[in-house]
Design a protein around this motif. Structure first.
Motif, PDB file in Angstrom:
ATOM      1  N   ALA A   1      30.005  11.755 -13.424  1.00 23.09           N
ATOM      2  CA  ALA A   1      30.693  10.554 -12.939  1.00 23.09           C
ATOM      3  C   ALA A   1      32.195  10.656 -13.182  1.00 23.09           C
ATOM      4  O   ALA A   1      33.009  10.301 -12.309  1.00 23.09           O
ATOM      5  CB  ALA A   1      30.131   9.303 -13.611  1.00 23.09           C
ATOM      6  N   LEU A   2      32.576  11.161 -14.350  1.00 23.42           N
ATOM      7  CA  LEU A   2      34.000  11.359 -14.652  1.00 23.42           C
ATOM      8  C   LEU A   2      34.625  12.347 -13.666  1.00 23.42           C
ATOM      9  O   LEU A   2      35.677  12.074 -13.072  1.00 23.42           O
ATOM     10  CB  LEU A   2      34.168  11.871 -16.087  1.00 23.42           C
ATOM     11  N   LEU A   3      33.972  13.481 -13.474  1.00 31.03           N
ATOM     12  CA  LEU A   3      34.513  14.510 -12.593  1.00 31.03           C
ATOM     13  C   LEU A   3      34.542  14.070 -11.128  1.00 31.03           C
ATOM     14  O   LEU A   3      35.487  14.384 -10.400  1.00 31.03           O
ATOM     15  CB  LEU A   3      33.718  15.806 -12.760  1.00 31.03           C
ATOM     16  N   ILE A   4      33.528  13.336 -10.698  1.00 31.66           N
ATOM     17  CA  ILE A   4      33.523  12.833  -9.322  1.00 31.66           C
ATOM     18  C   ILE A   4      34.645  11.819  -9.131  1.00 31.66           C
ATOM     19  O   ILE A   4      35.295  11.781  -8.089  1.00 31.66           O
ATOM     20  CB  ILE A   4      32.144  12.243  -8.950  1.00 31.66           C
ATOM     21  N   GLY A   5      34.913  11.000 -10.164  1.00 30.55           N
ATOM     22  CA  GLY A   5      36.039  10.067 -10.089  1.00 30.55           C
ATOM     23  C   GLY A   5      37.363  10.794  -9.933  1.00 30.55           C
ATOM     24  O   GLY A   5      38.196  10.430  -9.093  1.00 30.55           O
ATOM     25  N   ILE A   6      37.571  11.835 -10.736  1.00 29.04           N
ATOM     26  CA  ILE A   6      38.807  12.627 -10.627  1.00 29.04           C
ATOM     27  C   ILE A   6      38.906  13.255  -9.247  1.00 29.04           C
ATOM     28  O   ILE A   6      39.958  13.199  -8.594  1.00 29.04           O
ATOM     29  CB  ILE A   6      38.855  13.705 -11.729  1.00 29.04           C
ATOM     30  N   LEU A   7      37.825  13.822  -8.804  1.00 26.78           N
ATOM     31  CA  LEU A   7      37.803  14.474  -7.490  1.00 26.78           C
ATOM     32  C   LEU A   7      38.101  13.488  -6.373  1.00 26.78           C
ATOM     33  O   LEU A   7      38.885  13.774  -5.460  1.00 26.78           O
ATOM     34  CB  LEU A   7      36.427  15.117  -7.281  1.00 26.78           C
TER      35      LEU A   7
ATOM     36  N   THR B   1      37.818  14.427   3.585  1.00 25.94           N
ATOM     37  CA  THR B   1      37.450  15.329   4.673  1.00 25.94           C
ATOM     38  C   THR B   1      37.675  16.802   4.368  1.00 25.94           C
ATOM     39  O   THR B   1      37.437  17.636   5.229  1.00 25.94           O
ATOM     40  CB  THR B   1      38.252  14.961   5.937  1.00 25.94           C
ATOM     41  N   THR B   2      38.117  17.155   3.169  1.00 25.82           N
ATOM     42  CA  THR B   2      38.372  18.562   2.885  1.00 25.82           C
ATOM     43  C   THR B   2      37.094  19.308   2.546  1.00 25.82           C
ATOM     44  O   THR B   2      36.159  18.749   1.979  1.00 25.82           O
ATOM     45  CB  THR B   2      39.361  18.737   1.707  1.00 25.82           C
ATOM     46  N   GLY B   3      37.075  20.581   2.879  1.00 25.55           N
ATOM     47  CA  GLY B   3      35.932  21.417   2.548  1.00 25.55           C
ATOM     48  C   GLY B   3      35.742  21.553   1.047  1.00 25.55           C
ATOM     49  O   GLY B   3      34.620  21.615   0.555  1.00 25.55           O
TER      50      GLY B   3
ATOM     51  N   PHE C   1      32.368  20.764  -0.999  1.00 24.91           N
ATOM     52  CA  PHE C   1      31.774  21.779  -1.872  1.00 24.91           C
ATOM     53  C   PHE C   1      31.634  21.270  -3.306  1.00 24.91           C
ATOM     54  O   PHE C   1      30.555  21.330  -3.905  1.00 24.91           O
ATOM     55  CB  PHE C   1      32.630  23.050  -1.839  1.00 24.91           C
ATOM     56  N   LEU C   2      32.729  20.766  -3.873  1.00 21.99           N
ATOM     57  CA  LEU C   2      32.712  20.330  -5.270  1.00 21.99           C
ATOM     58  C   LEU C   2      32.003  18.993  -5.476  1.00 21.99           C
ATOM     59  O   LEU C   2      31.208  18.846  -6.404  1.00 21.99           O
ATOM     60  CB  LEU C   2      34.140  20.228  -5.811  1.00 21.99           C
ATOM     61  N   GLY C   3      32.307  18.008  -4.626  1.00 25.36           N
ATOM     62  CA  GLY C   3      31.763  16.667  -4.808  1.00 25.36           C
ATOM     63  C   GLY C   3      30.307  16.548  -4.407  1.00 25.36           C
ATOM     64  O   GLY C   3      29.434  16.297  -5.240  1.00 25.36           O
ATOM     65  N   THR C   4      30.053  16.748  -3.130  1.00 27.27           N
ATOM     66  CA  THR C   4      28.679  16.618  -2.637  1.00 27.27           C
ATOM     67  C   THR C   4      27.804  17.761  -3.133  1.00 27.27           C
ATOM     68  O   THR C   4      26.662  17.542  -3.536  1.00 27.27           O
ATOM     69  CB  THR C   4      28.671  16.575  -1.093  1.00 27.27           C
TER      70      THR C   4
END
Length: 130
Positions: free
Chosen positions: A45-51, A58-60, A64-67
């Motif tokens: 959750a922390l990392l997804i928030g930062i991301l 719309t970036t690849g 890749f990282l989020g989804t």
């Protein structure tokens, strides 16, 4: 959905799920309490928030990282299964686990969004920014 996006999610998800398994092998459950699942979900959750704060949707790289990676790393189904399994033997502990997952996950996501926001440039004249 493009084939490129699908492949990015597939590759990222493979990495994320392998990382989640690694954490589960490294951090054992404590008396039936799913410590590893709580840890990966709060960290995720922390990392997804930062991301989310840093990368356009719309970036690849975000796909890749989020989804992919973080979507594979975090796990709602293991969270629910852990809560239900705990409920059978320790309803109070199951409630604590579910509440801690929710509260810590929300706090971690909020912290991630805050940490990920771009900072205004520092002022050279020494005056504090408002």
């Amino acid at each position: 959905m493009t084939l490129r996006s699908l492949l990015l999610v597939f590759a990222g998800g493979s990495i994320g799920t392998a990382a989640r398994l690694g954490v589960a092998l490294w951090i054992p459950d404590a008396g039936g309490f799913p410590v590893a699942t709580l840890a990966v979900n709060v960290l995720g959750a922390l990392l997804i928030g930062i991301l989310a704060a840093r990368l356009p949707q719309t970036t690849g790289l975000r796909v890749f990282l989020g989804t992919g990676v973080l979507g594979g790393f975090t796990t709602y189904s293991a969270f629910m299964t852990g809560a239900v399994e705990l409920w059978a033997d320790a309803p109070l502990l199951a409630f604590v686990y579910a509440a801690a997952s929710l509260v810590l996950g929300l706090a971690a996501a909020a912290a991630g969004l805050r940490l990920g926001r771009p900072r205004p440039p520092a002022r050279l004249d020494g005056a504090a920014a408002a």
